[in-house]
Write an enzyme that holds these catalytic residues in place. Structure first.
Site, mmCIF file in Angstrom:
data_model
loop_
_atom_site.group_PDB
_atom_site.id
_atom_site.type_symbol
_atom_site.label_atom_id
_atom_site.label_comp_id
_atom_site.label_asym_id
_atom_site.label_seq_id
_atom_site.Cartn_x
_atom_site.Cartn_y
_atom_site.Cartn_z
ATOM 1 N N LYS A 1 44.621 44.122 39.826
ATOM 2 C CA LYS A 1 45.466 44.908 39.985
ATOM 3 C C LYS A 1 46.774 44.754 42.065
ATOM 4 C CE LYS A 1 42.203 49.136 38.839
ATOM 5 N NZ LYS A 1 42.604 49.083 37.928
ATOM 6 N N PHE B 1 32.803 48.918 35.156
ATOM 7 C CA PHE B 1 34.379 49.196 34.705
ATOM 8 C C PHE B 1 34.607 47.703 35.131
ATOM 9 C CE2 PHE B 1 38.222 49.081 33.208
ATOM 10 C CZ PHE B 1 37.795 49.798 31.903
ATOM 11 N N ASP C 1 32.890 41.778 41.126
ATOM 12 C CA ASP C 1 33.855 42.129 41.005
ATOM 13 C C ASP C 1 34.703 43.015 41.861
ATOM 14 O OD1 ASP C 1 35.759 43.172 39.303
ATOM 15 O OD2 ASP C 1 35.058 44.427 37.072
HETATM 16 C C1 LIG Z 1 36.307 47.308 38.683
HETATM 17 C C2 LIG Z 1 37.181 46.657 37.705
HETATM 18 N N1 LIG Z 1 36.875 45.446 36.713
HETATM 19 C C3 LIG Z 1 38.368 45.138 35.550
HETATM 20 C C4 LIG Z 1 39.026 46.195 35.586
HETATM 21 C C5 LIG Z 1 40.146 45.653 34.563
HETATM 22 O O1 LIG Z 1 41.276 45.232 35.190
HETATM 23 P P1 LIG Z 1 42.473 45.600 33.957
HETATM 24 O O2 LIG Z 1 42.751 47.083 33.628
HETATM 25 O O3 LIG Z 1 43.520 44.870 34.975
HETATM 26 O O4 LIG Z 1 42.124 44.250 33.063
HETATM 27 C C6 LIG Z 1 39.433 47.415 36.179
HETATM 28 C C7 LIG Z 1 40.381 48.028 36.052
HETATM 29 O O5 LIG Z 1 40.540 49.170 36.360
HETATM 30 C C8 LIG Z 1 38.172 47.436 37.688
HETATM 31 O O6 LIG Z 1 38.256 48.754 37.949
#
Ligand SMILES: Cc1ncc(COP(=O)(O)O)c(C=O)c1O
Length: 400
Positions: free
Chosen positions: A255, A141, A226
């Site tokens: 986050k 994700f 990520d």
């Molecule tokens: C690993 C990861 N990357 C990216 C995101 C996307 O983040 P945002 O919701 O702040 O755009 C999330 C959101 O849950 C995530 O868990």
């Protein structure tokens, strides 16, 4: 306003793209939140992973209050002290000489990483062509904007909004051979969560992250971690990949990075980062003084309160509770823990567990259908963990 009045207003004026619990939250402190009726909830999932140091952490509150009264926002055409100080603080906690770019969310951080990878791939392909493809992992994700969504290898999120951006190949998480096969002459990067969060708290198999580094070295690719969900001390190291002997070229953050205030960013090695020249990328609010002050206060809190070590202790306490429960609860098939990132794999739908816990004033999360995901605050107390686990034990044992 009562919860029911707030909900009525939402129903009339707010787009219904979220499934919301029928509760209006009004206040938070540490691992507790209160609703409009004054009910108190114990929160094992504060802020969807953003509440790393609990709700309204005092140092963050103070830093934001001071900053908001001094300078709210100036564009990135000017220098601000807090952005430079934050870049230094985040960079000093990496194992590489990271250079920072700031934005506002995880999706944006990953968009920046994808663009940075493509910029690095320009003219590096066969016959001077461009390399632009990124290999990402199934069940990953990476966010909801079109680039980050195309990187997110879960077809259910692509439905109805296609076509996805070209340039992404997918491989199963944990399978180095599959990654190797997904790399072609136009590939410039591999992008992976060190631990998959939304995909079900999936830990990397031994040697996997190091193996990805090996493939990157062999094929001259960039390794992007990520760390949006795993970063900032969540699992007991500043950045989760630091549990393994591996150095990335780029990491993305968001986050929890500013203790619940919106901030995203990336850190890249200098020789990679230099391709992000004026005109190539920008974010109006990126690295604004409020978010940067909040993030510096978050780092200070983690350091002064010894919360990296506490993350490990929190995880082990949860692990012990769930492992003790497992023989009594056939629904639990696996317990996956790394610091304060906890996944309990069920053999059944996890949504009823969330609903029943809510009735008993405990907030948890279900992800990937059958996984209970907990991202508790690092400063949660042992008593709070035990109190919430008593509820969870009872709910899980009595689950039909
Ligand atoms: C690993 C990861 N990357 C990216 C995101 C996307 O983040 P945002 O919701 O702040 O755009 C999330 C959101 O849950 C995530 O868990």
């Amino acid at each position: 306003m009562k919860s029911s009045d707030v909900i009525a207003q939402f129903n009339k004026y707010v787009i219904g793209n979220y499934t919301r619990y029928p509760v209006c939250l009004t206040r938070g402190e540490g691992s507790y939140v209160w609703d409009a009726e004054g009910n108190k909830y114990l929160d094992f999932f504060p802020g969807w992973g953003c509440g790393l140091i609990g709700h309204c952490p005092p140092r963050v509150v103070k830093a934001v209050q001071e900053q908001v009264a001094t300078l709210i926002h100036v564009p990135n055409t000017w220098y601000t002290e807090s952005q430079g100080a934050l870049a230094k603080a985040l960079s000093e906690r990496t194992t590489f000489d990271g250079r920072a770019f700031f934005c506002n969310s995880g999706a944006e951080a990953n968009e920046a990483a994808i663009k940075l990878a493509r910029l690095n791939g320009r003219g590096t392909g066969a016959n001077g062509g461009d390399r632009y493809k990124v290999v990402t992992m199934l069940n990953s994700f990476h966010g909801r904007t079109m680039g980050a969504l195309s990187a997110t290898a879960q077809p259910k999120y692509h439905q109805g909004v296609g076509p996805m951006l070209p340039g992404f190949n997918y491989a199963p998480f944990g399978d180095l051979d599959a990654v190797s096969k997904a790399i072609d002459a136009e590939t410039i990067a591999l992008m992976v969560e060190p631990i998959q969060g939304e995909g079900g708290v999936n830990l990397p198999p031994d040697g996997y992250l190091e193996g990805l580094r090996g493939l990157c070295d062999r094929y001259k690719l960039l390794l992007i971690f990520d760390e949006v969900q795993t970063g900032m001390g969540r699992t007991g190291k500043w950045y989760t990949h630091q549990h393994w002997n591996v150095k990335p070229d780029i990491i993305t953050l968001a986050k929890a990075v500013a203790g619940g205030v919106a901030l995203g960013g990336l850190l890249a090695k200098p020789e990679v980062a230099e391709k992000l020249k004026p005109g190539t990328h920008a974010a109006t609010f990126g690295g604004n003084p409020i978010a940067c002050a909040a993030s510096l206060a978050t780092i200070e809190t983690i350091e002064k309160e010894g919360l990296l070590d506490r993350a490990v202790a929190v995880g082990e306490r949860f692990r012990a509770r769930f492992e003790a429960l497992q023989p009594k609860c056939p629904h639990i098939t696996e317990v996956r823990v790394k610091g304060a990132m906890i996944g309990v794999q069920l053999a059944t739908d996890a949504a009823p567990v969330v609903a029943e816990c809510l009735k008993r004033k405990l907030l948890i999360n279900a992800t990937h259908g059958t996984v209970i995901r907990l991202l508790p605050a690092l400063n949660i107390t042992d008593e709070q963990i035990d109190a919430g686990c008593e509820i969870l034990d009872d709910v899980l044992v009595n689950l039909k």
